[in-house]
Design a protein around this motif. Structure first.
Motif, PDB file in Angstrom:
ATOM      1  N   ILE A 183       0.839  -1.209   0.000  1.00 51.65           N
ATOM      2  CA  ILE A 183       0.000   0.000   0.000  1.00 51.65           C
ATOM      3  C   ILE A 183       0.870   1.254   0.000  1.00 51.65           C
ATOM      4  O   ILE A 183       0.667   2.182  -0.796  1.00 51.65           O
ATOM      5  N   TYR A 184       1.891   1.261   0.850  1.00 58.30           N
ATOM      6  CA  TYR A 184       2.704   2.470   0.988  1.00 58.30           C
ATOM      7  C   TYR A 184       3.740   2.622  -0.119  1.00 58.30           C
ATOM      8  O   TYR A 184       4.088   3.751  -0.487  1.00 58.30           O
ATOM      9  N   ILE A 185       4.219   1.508  -0.695  1.00 59.82           N
ATOM     10  CA  ILE A 185       5.161   1.664  -1.811  1.00 59.82           C
ATOM     11  C   ILE A 185       4.410   2.182  -3.033  1.00 59.82           C
ATOM     12  O   ILE A 185       4.949   2.973  -3.834  1.00 59.82           O
ATOM     13  N   LYS A 186       3.154   1.780  -3.179  1.00 58.02           N
ATOM     14  CA  LYS A 186       2.340   2.313  -4.280  1.00 58.02           C
ATOM     15  C   LYS A 186       2.082   3.803  -4.084  1.00 58.02           C
ATOM     16  O   LYS A 186       2.108   4.580  -5.039  1.00 58.02           O
ATOM     17  N   LYS A 187       1.846   4.185  -2.839  1.00 54.19           N
ATOM     18  CA  LYS A 187       1.643   5.606  -2.526  1.00 54.19           C
ATOM     19  C   LYS A 187       2.900   6.415  -2.862  1.00 54.19           C
ATOM     20  O   LYS A 187       2.818   7.500  -3.447  1.00 54.19           O
ATOM     21  N   ALA A 188       4.063   5.865  -2.501  1.00 55.93           N
ATOM     22  CA  ALA A 188       5.324   6.545  -2.804  1.00 55.93           C
ATOM     23  C   ALA A 188       5.547   6.645  -4.314  1.00 55.93           C
ATOM     24  O   ALA A 188       5.996   7.688  -4.826  1.00 55.93           O
ATOM     25  N   LYS A 189       5.221   5.578  -5.044  1.00 56.54           N
ATOM     26  CA  LYS A 189       5.412   5.569  -6.498  1.00 56.54           C
ATOM     27  C   LYS A 189       4.502   6.571  -7.203  1.00 56.54           C
ATOM     28  O   LYS A 189       4.894   7.162  -8.210  1.00 56.54           O
ATOM     29  N   ARG A 190       3.300   6.758  -6.652  1.00 57.60           N
ATOM     30  CA  ARG A 190       2.387   7.738  -7.253  1.00 57.60           C
ATOM     31  C   ARG A 190       2.959   9.155  -7.121  1.00 57.60           C
ATOM     32  O   ARG A 190       2.746  10.006  -7.978  1.00 57.60           O
ATOM     33  N   ILE A 191       3.678   9.394  -6.025  1.00 60.76           N
ATOM     34  CA  ILE A 191       4.274  10.719  -5.810  1.00 60.76           C
ATOM     35  C   ILE A 191       5.518  10.886  -6.680  1.00 60.76           C
ATOM     36  O   ILE A 191       5.673  11.890  -7.382  1.00 60.76           O
ATOM     37  N   ASN A 192       6.413   9.898  -6.643  1.00 58.96           N
ATOM     38  CA  ASN A 192       7.642   9.958  -7.444  1.00 58.96           C
ATOM     39  C   ASN A 192       8.235   8.559  -7.572  1.00 58.96           C
ATOM     40  O   ASN A 192       8.871   8.065  -6.641  1.00 58.96           O
ATOM     41  N   PRO A 193       8.055   7.921  -8.731  1.00 57.92           N
ATOM     42  CA  PRO A 193       8.553   6.549  -8.903  1.00 57.92           C
ATOM     43  C   PRO A 193      10.054   6.468  -9.174  1.00 57.92           C
ATOM     44  O   PRO A 193      10.607   5.373  -9.259  1.00 57.92           O
ATOM     45  N   LYS A 194      10.717   7.622  -9.295  1.00 58.39           N
ATOM     46  CA  LYS A 194      12.111   7.617  -9.741  1.00 58.39           C
ATOM     47  C   LYS A 194      13.113   7.919  -8.642  1.00 58.39           C
ATOM     48  O   LYS A 194      14.241   8.335  -8.923  1.00 58.39           O
ATOM     49  N   ASN A 201      12.844  -0.666  -2.110  1.00 55.99           N
ATOM     50  CA  ASN A 201      11.790  -1.282  -1.303  1.00 55.99           C
ATOM     51  C   ASN A 201      10.820  -2.106  -2.150  1.00 55.99           C
ATOM     52  O   ASN A 201      10.300  -3.121  -1.687  1.00 55.99           O
ATOM     53  N   GLU A 202      10.615  -1.687  -3.396  1.00 55.91           N
ATOM     54  CA  GLU A 202       9.830  -2.521  -4.313  1.00 55.91           C
ATOM     55  C   GLU A 202      10.562  -3.852  -4.536  1.00 55.91           C
ATOM     56  O   GLU A 202       9.938  -4.924  -4.566  1.00 55.91           O
ATOM     57  N   THR A 203      11.880  -3.785  -4.665  1.00 51.87           N
ATOM     58  CA  THR A 203      12.696  -4.996  -4.838  1.00 51.87           C
ATOM     59  C   THR A 203      12.583  -5.905  -3.615  1.00 51.87           C
ATOM     60  O   THR A 203      12.426  -7.126  -3.738  1.00 51.87           O
ATOM     61  N   ARG A 204      12.670  -5.308  -2.429  1.00 46.29           N
ATOM     62  CA  ARG A 204      12.569  -6.098  -1.186  1.00 46.29           C
ATOM     63  C   ARG A 204      11.218  -6.815  -1.089  1.00 46.29           C
ATOM     64  O   ARG A 204      11.139  -7.962  -0.638  1.00 46.29           O
ATOM     65  N   ILE A 205      10.161  -6.121  -1.487  1.00 46.52           N
ATOM     66  CA  ILE A 205       8.828  -6.741  -1.465  1.00 46.52           C
ATOM     67  C   ILE A 205       8.802  -7.949  -2.398  1.00 46.52           C
ATOM     68  O   ILE A 205       8.306  -9.028  -2.036  1.00 46.52           O
TER      69      ILE A 205
END
Length: 384
Positions: A183-194, A201-205
């Motif tokens: 939920i929170y990595i998606k929130k972070a990606k919506r703000i700035n995926p780069k 953290n996406e990799t860790r998931i």
């Protein structure tokens, strides 16, 4: 006797629910006179004390119930709530962290987390960097849920900052709550995926989800964007190790450790490669350093103990296991390991004592049961 105590407990609970507190008190008191460590009776006596406003007096009853059986969620919830009622928020948070560290979850704990977060307003932290620095400090000391509460309480103040939800995601990864982490990595990606932390953290998931091929693709992509990021070297090294590319993995892990000798995640992954290559000495060296830096990482505990036992460092294994018990007194494998070390040192009384401790926590621990029998036989006593 057990049947009589159970019947008395049932009658006490009935009286308690009916509001007959004096009658309930008589039943619980009688049970505790016969069996002072009876967990349910202690817990219910604590509830009685709370019901009549004697919250301070309830604490030792809740504590005793937990000491006997720390696996009961309601015991923890009652104890934590008592601290909150007494405005002892630090004690409440510490106890909540202990409960969470033992894998206890559920709506009751989530509500208490929210209650504590609301009670502990963030004072003195004005910038997003101050928030991140404090949360990272909490995370690095193993206070994951405190970091989570801290970040969740501040996230609305910095809605356009991707680093806060990304760090929240990492904390949830560390508590094995992947749904929240996603939920929170998606929130972070919506703000700035780069940004780098989002990629790591996406990799860790993905690694936690056993999607090791996808994890490696993401890690390589992010590493190209941030080739000098030390955290990324460690994460990419972990992905390469998971995919079996050990030599390439070591290249990144060694570089990460050279740049940051205290990078625990990289030390652990390098140790796992050493184990795969049957290099127990270097594996143990890395793991012991990782443990010294972050003793709260319990996943490495059995690996350290096993390696020490394999190379016959029994006294050293006992010493470190005793430290581990102070952090988590309900881990049956630690007690088993101490028993095994004592058995190898021909200290059979001590071995039997610690096997019994392990079996008290996990009654179906077959290896502990078998070893207890072997130790008793070595002493010339029948198994019991």
């Amino acid at each position: 006797m057990k049947l009589i105590l159970n019947q008395a407990l049932e009658k006490g609970v009935e009286a308690h629910k009916a509001g007959s507190l004096e009658e309930a008190n008589r039943y619980y008191t009688a049970i505790l006179k016969a069996e002072p460590k009876h967990p349910d009776a202690n817990h219910n006596m604590g509830l009685l004390a709370v019901d009549v406003g004697k919250i301070q007096e309830a604490l030792p009853f809740f504590k005793r119930a937990l000491e006997v059986n720390p696996s009961i969620a309601q015991y923890w919830l009652s104890y934590i709530n008592a601290f909150i009622y007494l405005n002892r928020k630090e004690d409440a948070q510490t106890t909540l962290d202990q409960a969470r560290s033992q894998g206890l979850k559920g709506e009751g704990f989530d509500k208490i987390e929210t209650k504590l977060s609301q009670a502990q307003l963030i004072v003195g932290y004005k910038t997003h960097q101050e928030i991140l620095d404090k949360a990272i400090e909490l995370r690095e000391n193993g206070k994951y849920y405190k970091a989570i509460g801290f970040l969740k309480n501040s996230i609305s103040n910095f809605p356009s900052n991707p680093h806060i939800p990304s760090l929240l995601s990492h904390c949830y990864i560390l508590t094995d709550e992947l749904e929240e982490a996603i939920i929170y990595i998606k929130k972070a990606k919506r703000i700035n995926p780069k940004i780098a932390s989002v990629g790591w953290n996406e990799t860790r998931i993905l690694l936690k989800q056993k999607k090791i091929d996808e994890a490696l693709v993401v890690a390589k992509k992010v590493n190209k964007l941030f080739p000098n990021d030390i955290e990324g070297m460690g994460v990419l090294g972990a992905c390469l190790r998971a995919n079996g590319f050990l030599d390439e993995s070591l290249k990144y892990l060694r570089k990460a450790i050279q740049l940051n000798p205290n990078y625990v995640e990289a030390l652990i992954n390098r140790a796992l490669i050493s184990i795969a290559q049957r290099d127990k000495v270097n594996a143990l060296s890395d793991l012991q350093k990782a443990y010294h830096l972050k003793p709260h990482i319990r996943q490495i505990w059995p690996i350290i103990l096993n390696l020490k036992i394999e190379i016959k460092e029994f006294e050293s294994a006992i010493s470190i296991a005793e430290q581990m018990i102070k952090i988590n007194p309900s881990d049956e494998y630690i007690f088993f390991s101490i028993g095994l070390c004592n058995q190898n040192l021909n200290r059979y009384d001590q071995a039997v004592f610690f096997y019994k401790k392990a079996l008290k926590i996990k009654s179906d621990f077959a290896e502990a049961y078998n070893n207890k029998g072997i130790a008793l036989k070595a002493k010339g006593k029948p198994e019991r």
